[in-house]
Structure formats: structure tokens, C-alpha cells
Design a protein around this motif. Structure first.
Motif, PDB file in Angstrom:
ATOM      1  N   SER A 204       0.844  -1.187   0.000  1.00 30.70           N
ATOM      2  CA  SER A 204       0.000   0.000   0.000  1.00 30.70           C
ATOM      3  C   SER A 204       0.880   1.236   0.000  1.00 30.70           C
ATOM      4  O   SER A 204       2.014   1.215   0.503  1.00 30.70           O
ATOM      5  CB  SER A 204      -0.911   0.003   1.229  1.00 30.70           C
ATOM      6  N   GLU A 209      -0.085  -0.025   6.345  1.00 30.65           N
ATOM      7  CA  GLU A 209      -1.083  -1.053   6.043  1.00 30.65           C
ATOM      8  C   GLU A 209      -0.470  -2.332   5.480  1.00 30.65           C
ATOM      9  O   GLU A 209      -1.153  -3.346   5.366  1.00 30.65           O
ATOM     10  CB  GLU A 209      -2.098  -0.504   5.029  1.00 30.65           C
ATOM     11  N   ASP A 216      -8.785  -4.842   9.064  1.00 30.49           N
ATOM     12  CA  ASP A 216      -8.349  -3.691   9.863  1.00 30.49           C
ATOM     13  C   ASP A 216      -8.846  -2.373   9.273  1.00 30.49           C
ATOM     14  O   ASP A 216      -8.823  -1.348   9.951  1.00 30.49           O
ATOM     15  CB  ASP A 216      -6.812  -3.646   9.939  1.00 30.49           C
ATOM     16  N   ASN A 217      -9.263  -2.413   8.017  1.00 32.25           N
ATOM     17  CA  ASN A 217      -9.801  -1.227   7.345  1.00 32.25           C
ATOM     18  C   ASN A 217     -11.298  -1.463   7.117  1.00 32.25           C
ATOM     19  O   ASN A 217     -11.693  -2.137   6.169  1.00 32.25           O
ATOM     20  CB  ASN A 217      -9.082  -1.005   6.006  1.00 32.25           C
ATOM     21  N   THR A 239     -13.838   7.340   4.396  1.00 29.30           N
ATOM     22  CA  THR A 239     -12.586   7.159   5.128  1.00 29.30           C
ATOM     23  C   THR A 239     -12.413   8.325   6.098  1.00 29.30           C
ATOM     24  O   THR A 239     -13.104   9.340   5.988  1.00 29.30           O
ATOM     25  CB  THR A 239     -11.387   7.117   4.154  1.00 29.30           C
TER      26      THR A 239
END
Length: 376
Positions: A204, A209, A216-217, A239
Motif C-alpha cells: 500500500s 497497512e 483492519d480497514n 474514510t
């Protein structure tokens, strides 16, 4: 309803028609522009995905080549020959390891023979190759324990005498992945990412990340199943940095999903400008239509009012009015000219009647005098 009111209603209708036509035109232009933006965004991801697919496929060809020629060597007594072949196909610096493992326990790399020290049957990549039905497969990406770099193992099985005999293990260093992900930009903006089919973020732009699960996102996790099923497309997501659009495409060779997330205001900047342009043009069109209609209505009403006042004066017996002056080449100008002609004719008629009356009066007096004379 007076003329001004009628024209006001008419200008309102014209304004509505302009607004409807503008909405239809805006929707058509918006749809076409949106498709263009989608196509451009998808092409950006597609170009990088295609390049990465070609790169990884080219690297994996070493394993495919080794698996093609290894059956001719045999499983026993040919370790030096195996190593020579492995050295020959492993000339690439990004290939950090190439191993031949067999069902008989052979475990040979280009530099070392670990036969008897390492059991191929216990290796995950070997089990994966054995279950791949003769097809090339890739393991999950992992970090090399010695240098911390990203590595993926390509496993290519091969047969001998019609049955599975062994597999080639090729470890590929993935520094190119980070470069490819970093190159993912849309008009200079955006964050690239690469996700494995099992839901791990391989690489990423946000390095924090890397090698973490998609779960986790939360925003990305909500769409992950959709990404796996569809293979390519785009969607909006919320986001902490704001609303973004994520376009993605699957890399055929590995099944990895490459994506780029771009702020929504960057992606749809051209659509926003289009909306503002159409809004301004629509408003100007309506204002011009209303202003033109009202001005025409006022002009027409003023001229008709002058003719009406002239007619009222005639009705009151005032024939000594000045002619109506309306310098327009239309029906109101013709009507004013007709009134002026009518006034002249009426004055002429009244004058003739007055003269005739005087003549009649004179004749009457003369007859009266004659009658008196006759009586005398």
C-alpha cells in the motif's frame, strides 16, 4: 388577466421549458462524462495491473521452464545436473530462490542439496503445488526473514510417468510491487494498494497497512467480498480523510486485487464544473427569457394604453387630439395609424355636417322669408 400578467405566465412557462431542457442536457452530458471518468480511472488501474501481471508471469516462467525440463533428469542420482539446470533458469536477481522437490524426498536448490534434511511433504508450497492439478500457483506474500523484503513463492508441479512427481519452488522478491503501487495515481492524486485473494494487504502507498488484513480497514472490508466476486469495478467509500472512490482490477496470474483510492472531489471535479456551468446557463436563460418577455409586455401594454386613452377621448367628443405616434412596424403601429385615420375622417365628417347644417339653416331662413312674403 392583463397582458403583463399573461406575459409573466408565459415567461414562467418558457423558464420551465429551459430548465427541463437544461436538466435533460445536463443528465446526458453528466452520464457521458461519468463514463469517461470511470473509463479513465479503470484504465489507470488496468495499465498498472496489466504491467504487473506481465512482470509476475515473466518471473514465474522460470519455475515453469524448470518444471518442463526437470522430468528428463529423473529423481535420483542427478543432483549436479539438477543444480546446473536451476542455475540456468535462475539468472534473475529478483529470483531469490529456486528449489526442486520430489515425491521421493529430493530437495535441491541451485546452491545446496538438502535432500534428507528437509522433507518436501511438510512444505506448504509443495502441498499447494500437489493440489494444483498441474497448474502454476502462488502462495501468500510474506516478508523474507533475512532482509524483510516482500516475497512470494511460485509453485509449479510436474509429472513423470503420468503421475505427480515433484514441484519447482521459486521465491520472487516483490520490490516491483511497491513501485507499481506507488505509481498508481489519478491526475497526480490517489493511494494505491494490492490485496491478496485471502484478504491481506500485500502493499500500500500507506506503508503502515502493508501485510495487514483487510479487516483492519472497515471501509475496505465492507466491499472486499464484492471485489473478489466482480474482479473489477469501482465504488465509493467513507474514510477518515473523507469520501473517496476506489477503482480496482484483478491480476489474472496471481488473483491479487490492485486498486487505487482517489478523493471524490478529484475524481468528479469535471462533473462538478459541469454542474456549475449548466446551473449558471440555466439561470441566465431563465432570467433573459423573463426579462425579454416582461420588457415586450411593458412595451406592448404602453402602446395599447395610449391607443385606449385616445379612444376614450374620442368617446368624450374630443376630436381635436394630436395623432398617436407609435413608430413600430407591427400590429400596434397599424392600429395607431388606423385610429389616426379614423380621427381625421371623423373630423372631416363633422366639418361636412356642420357646413351642411349651416346651409340647411340658411335655406330654412330663406324659405321662412319667402313664406312671409307669400302670406303678405
Amino acid at each position: 388577466m392583463k397582458i403583463r400578467q399573461k406575459f409573466f405566465v408565459l415567461s414562467g412557462l418558457v423558464g420551465v421549458i429551459i430548465a427541463v431542457m437544461s436538466c435533460v442536457g445536463y443528465y446526458t452530458a453528466y452520464t457521458n462524462l461519468e463514463r469517461s471518468v470511470e473509463g479513465e480511472l479503470s484504465a489507470t488501474v488496468g495499465a498498472e495491473a496489466q504491467g504487473l501481471d506481465g512482470w509476475i508471469h515473466g518471473k514465474a516462467n522460470y519455475a515453469v521452464a524448470a518444471a518442463t525440463i526437470m522430468p528428463s533428469v529423473g529423481n535420483k542420482g542427478a543432483v549436479p545436473q539438477m543444480q546446473e539446470l536451476l542455475k540456468m533458469v535462475a539468472s534473475d536477481k529478483e529470483v531469490v530462490g529456486l528449489v526442486n522437490a520430489t515425491e521421493t524426498g529430493t530437495f535441491v536448490s541451485a546452491k545446496k542439496d538438502n535432500t534428507g534434511k528437509v522433507n518436501p511433504q511438510e512444505r506448504g508450497w509443495y502441498k499447494q503445488a500437489k493440489a494444483a492439478n498441474g497448474k502454476l500457483s502462488f502462495t501468500e506474500v510474506y516478508k523474507d526473514s533475512t532482509n524483510g523484503k516482500l516475497v512470494v513463492t511460485a509453485a509449479m508441479p510436474y509429472d513423470a510417468d503420468g503421475k505427480f512427481a515433484g514441484a519447482i519452488c521459486e521465491d520472487i522478491e516483490l520490490g516491483t510491487l511497491e513501485t507499481a503501487v506507488g505509481n498508481l495515481k489519478y491526475h497526480g492524486e490517489g493511494k494505491g494498494l494490492l490485496i491478496s485473494p485471502k484478504g491481506n494487504i500485500i502493499a500500500s502507498t500507506d506503508e503502515d497497512e502493508n501485510m495487514k488484513p483487510v479487516s483492519d480497514n472497515a471501509a475496505l472490508a465492507a466491499h472486499f467480498d464484492e471485489m473478489v466476486q466482480k474482479g473489477e469495478g469501482y465504488f465509493s467509500l467513507d474514510t477518515p480523510e473523507g469520501k473517496k472512490v476506489l477503482a480496482y482490477q484483478t491480476i489474472p496470474t496471481t488473483g491479487w486485487i490492485m486498486g487505487i483510492s482517489v478523493p471524490e472531489d478529484v475524481v468528479f471535479a469535471s462533473l462538478t464544473r459541469l454542474k456549475i456551468t449548466y446551473a449558471i446557463l440555466t439561470l441566465l436563460g431563465i432570467l433573459i427569457a423573463v426579462a425579454a418577455s416582461l420588457k415586450f409586455a411593458d412595451s406592448l401594454s404602453t402602446r395599447l394604453e395610449r391607443i385606449r386613452e385616445h379612444a376614450n377621448e374620442f368617446a368624450q367628443g374630443n376630436l381635436a387630439q394630436e395623432p398617436i405616434v407609435i413608430d413600430t412596424q407591427d400590429e400596434t403601429g397599424d392600429l395607431a395609424a388606423a385610429f389616426n385615420t379614423m380621427g381625421e375622417k371623423l373630423r372631416s365628417l363633422i366639418s361636412d355636417i356642420a357646413k351642411t347644417s349651416e346651409q340647411v339653416a340658411a335655406a330654412s331662413e330663406e324659405l321662412t322669408a319667402n313664406a312671409h312674403q307669400s302670406a303678405e
